[in-house]
Design an enzyme around this catalytic site. Structure first.
Site, mmCIF file in Angstrom:
data_model
loop_
_atom_site.group_PDB
_atom_site.id
_atom_site.type_symbol
_atom_site.label_atom_id
_atom_site.label_comp_id
_atom_site.label_asym_id
_atom_site.label_seq_id
_atom_site.Cartn_x
_atom_site.Cartn_y
_atom_site.Cartn_z
ATOM 1 N N GLU A 187 44.199 46.396 32.684
ATOM 2 C CA GLU A 187 43.580 46.313 34.003
ATOM 3 C C GLU A 187 43.479 44.833 34.355
ATOM 4 O OE1 GLU A 187 43.237 48.737 35.825
ATOM 5 O OE2 GLU A 187 43.278 50.439 34.468
ATOM 6 N N CYS A 195 38.298 41.749 40.483
ATOM 7 C CA CYS A 195 39.752 41.921 40.546
ATOM 8 C C CYS A 195 40.193 42.683 41.787
ATOM 9 C CB CYS A 195 40.248 42.620 39.286
ATOM 10 S SG CYS A 195 39.424 44.196 38.956
#
Length: 570
Positions: A304, A339
Site C-alpha cells: 500500500e 497517501c
C-alpha cells in the site's frame, strides 16, 4: 571521577554517560546526593580522567532516565543521583531472535488453533474490547505523535478500526464457508468447492501517518483468515507504537499475535525471515526493498504505497461544497500527510481565481485567521519531514507562486495551508508526492487536458473529480487508471464497506478492507470430490479410435454426438 549535569527551567538535562567501571567500588557509601540546578559531583578519592559520551535529553517535571548504571531524577530545580549496582543493557532484536519468533508463531499455526472460527471470533471480540476500554489512551497517543485532534483521531482511526472489527464479526462465518462450484460431464459424478484456508505466518509493517488504523486494520484481516501475525509499527510514531505493543500484549493471544518495535535494524531482521505473506504500508522506495526481500523466499506481498493523487475540478460545481470537501481531503486529513490526500488540483484557467477564493474563505472558517494556532489541524510528524516540505516551498521555481499561506513554525512543526498556482512541471513539488499541507493548482484551457497531465505520471492511489457533467464522469472513470476513484468528494471511498482499498503499479499491489482483507490473507484452495462409481474406461489405455471419438463427443457436450459415439456410428 566527575559527573556533570545541568537542569534548566525547561528540565533539559545534559548527562555525561559514565564508562568508569570501578565507581561503586571506590564509593561504596555513596547512595544518593541531593543537588541544586547546577551539579558537579566529584569522586571523593581522586579526580581522575575517564571516558564518556555526552547526550542531551528533554524531560517532564519528573522522569527516570537510565544511563547504564545511573538513574537521574529531576524535580523542579533539584536532582537526585543514585548509583545502581547492575548495568542495564538494551535487548537487541537481531536475525536470530527474529528467526525464533517466526518459528514460535509457525508452531502455533501448525497446531491448528488459529484456524477455528471460535479462536478468530475471540480475538476480534478482544480487539473490540481493547477499543472500547482504551479510546482515550489511543487518541492521546495520536496527539503525542502528530498533534492529531481528538475528533479527527476518532473519526479517521478509532472508528474505522471499530467498523472493520464489527464487519468481520458479522461476516466471518459466511466468509469461511466453502464456495460450491458446478462441475462438468467430464468428471461426472462429482462435486467441487473452493475452500479458503489461512496462509500461515504473516508480517504487517505499518506506517506513521495513521499509525493505529494502518496497524490494526491489516491485523484484523490476518486474524480473520486464521493466521498468526507479527505487527511492526512505525518508530516515527513512538507513542502509538508503544501503546500498540502494550495493548496487544494485554488483550490478544500472544502465542499467535506479536508486536516488534524498533527501526531499520529490527525491520531488516524481520525481512530476512520467511513469511507466508507481507503487508507493507509506506513509500514506494521502501516498498521496493520489502518486495526484494520477499522475493528471496517467493513470499507474496501487499504493498500500500501512494503517489500524486489528482483532483479535477470543473466549473459547473457547487463551489462552496467543493471547497469544503477538498479541504477535508487535504488539510483536514492529517494536514495532508495521507497517501489518499488530494496532492494537486487541475481546473480551468478562468475558474481558478473563484476556486482559490472559495478555498481561502472556507479555510479561514475551519482553521481561523492564524491556522498555525489552530487546534483542529495536525502538525508535521518530524523535523525531517518539516525540512523536506520547507524545501519544496522555498525552491526558486515555487516561492513566488504562493497565492495563499506559506507561513511555518519550526518549533511547533506546523505549516499553514498553502496554495501554489501554476508551478512548473519540473519543480520538486510536482515531481514527488507532497505528503503535507501544500496544494498546487494547475490551470488548463480545456478540462479534457487533465487526462494527459494525469497519465504523464505514475498511476495514483486515488483520483478525484468534481463535476455535474455525467459524460465527464464516465470518461474520467474510463480513462484514468488509479487505485480508486471518487466523484464529487475526497477520501471517503476508503471508508465504504464493500469497496477494496489498494493501488495499481507504482501506487501499490493487492488490496484489503473487509472481505477483501480475508481473501488477501487466505489461499483459495480448489477441491474436487469423486466417488468410485462410474469409472469409465475411456481415459485409460489402450487408446483406440472409438475412445477418441467418444472423448471428443463428451468434451464437446453434444448429446447427439455422444450417443452416436457410444453406438459406434459416425
Amino acid at each position: 571521577m566527575l559527573i556533570c549535569m545541568q537542569v534548566n527551567s525547561d528540565f533539559e538535562i545534559l548527562v555525561l554517560d559514565i564508562t568508569t567501571k570501578d565507581f561503586s567500588a571506590s564509593c561504596p557509601t555513596m547512595k544518593s546526593l541531593c543537588l541544586g540546578p547546577f551539579l558537579a559531583v566529584s569522586d571523593p578519592v581522586s579526580s581522575r580522567a575517564f571516558g564518556g559520551h555526552l547526550t542531551r535529553k528533554c524531560f517532564p517535571k519528573q522522569v527516570h532516565f537510565h544511563s547504564r548504571s545511573v538513574v537521574f531524577s529531576s524535580i523542579l530545580c533539584s536532582a537526585t543521583l543514585s548509583v545502581l549496582p547492575e548495568l542495564e543493557e538494551k535487548q537487541i532484536f537481531d536475525g536470530e531472535k527474529a528467526n525464533l519468533l517466526v518459528r514460535d508463531l509457525r508452531n502455533c499455526f501448525d497446531s491448528g488453533r488459529t484456524k477455528s472460527y471460535e479462536w478468530r471470533v475471540s480475538q476480534l471480540e478482544a480487539i473490540f474490547k481493547l477499543l472500547k476500554e482504551n479510546e482515550k489512551e489511543i487518541t492521546e497517543a495520536l496527539y503525542k505523535d502528530l498533534a492529531k485532534p481528538q475528533f479527527e483521531a476518532f473519526v479517521s482511526e478509532v472508528s474505522q478500526v471499530k467498523s472493520s472489527c464489527s464487519e468481520a464479526l458479522e461476516g466471518l462465518k459466511n466468509w469461511m464457508k466453502p464456495e460450491r462450484v458446478s462441475t462438468s460431464i467430464t468428471t461426472f459424478p462429482s462435486t467441487a468447492e473452493i475452500v479458503p484456508e489461512p496462509l500461515g505466518v504473516v508480517l504487517v509493517i505499518s506506517t506513521w501517518n495513521f499509525p493505529f488504523l494502518l496497524s490494526m486494520d491489516p491485523v484484523i484481516g490476518a486474524i480473520c483468515a486464521g493466521n498468526t501475525v507479527v505487527l511492526k509499527p512505525s518508530e516515527i510514531a513512538p507513542a502509538t507504537s508503544s501503546l500498540l505493543a502494550n495493548l496487544i500484549e494485554q488483550y490478544l493471544d500472544n502465542s499467535a499475535i506479536r508486536v516488534v518495535e524498533g527501526a531499520v535494524p529490527e525491520t531488516t531482521a524481520l525481512l530476512e525471515q520467511k513469511w507466508d505473506k507481507i503487508l507493507y504500508t509506506g513509500s514506494a522506495r521502501v516498498g521496493r526493498i520489502v518486495m526484494a526481500a520477499a522475493a528471496k523466499h517467493l513470499t507474496p506481498v501487499i504493498l500500500e504505497l501512494g503517489g500524486k493523487c489528482p483532483a479535477v475540478v470543473e466549473s459547473d460545481v457547487n463551489l462552496q461544497v467543493t471547497a469544503r470537501r477538498i479541504i477535508a481531503g487535504k488539510w483536514g486529513c492529517n494536514s495532508g500527510q495521507a497517501c489518499i490526500a488530494v496532492d494537486y488540483i487541475i481546473t480551468r484557467k478562468e475558474f481558478a481565481p473563484k476556486l482559490i477564493s472559495a478555498l481561502k474563505e472556507e479555510l479561514e472558517q475551519f482553521f481561523g485567521k492564524d491556522p498555525l494556532e489552530s487546534k483542529d489541524m495536525s502538525r508535521i510528524v518530524s523535523s525531517n519531514q518539516f525540512a523536506r516540505l520547507v524545501k519544496l516551498l522555498d525552491e526558486d521555481k515555487v516561492s513566488d507562486k504562493i497565492v495563499l499561506g506559506g507561513q511555518r513554525d519550526e518549533k511547533k512543526l506546523k505549516i499553514s495551508p498553502t496554495i501554489i498556482l501554476d508551478v512548473p512541471e519540473d519543480a520538486l513539488v510536482m515531481q514527488e508526492e507532497i505528503f503535507g499541507p501544500i496544494l498546487p493548482i494547475i490551470t488548463v484551457d480545456n478540462i479534457e487536458d487533465c487526462y494527459s497531465i494525469i497519465k504523464s505520471r505514475p498511476k495514483p492511489l486515488a483520483a478525484y473529480l468534481f463535476t455535474n457533467n455525467e459524460q465527464l464522469k464516465k470518461d474520467y472513470v474510463d480513462k484514468i487508471s488509479s487505485g480508486g476513484i471518487l466523484i464529487n468528494d475526497a477520501i471517503l471511498h476508503v471508508a465504504t464497506r464493500g469497496l477494496p482499498f489498494g493501488g495499481v503499479e507504482e501506487s501499490g499491489m493487492g488490496c484489503y478492507h473487509g472481505k477483501f482483507s480475508f481473501d488477501s490473507f487466505s489461499h483459495r484452495k480448489s477441491v474436487l470430490y469423486r466417488s468410485f462409481d462410474a469409472d469409465s474406461s475411456i481415459r485409460y489405455p489402450p487408446y483406440t479410435t472409438e475412445k477418441e471419438k467418444l472423448l471428443k463427443a463428451v468434451i464437446s457436450g453434444n448429446i447427439v454426438q455422444i450417443i452416436l459415439a457410444l453406438f459406434g456410428w459416425s
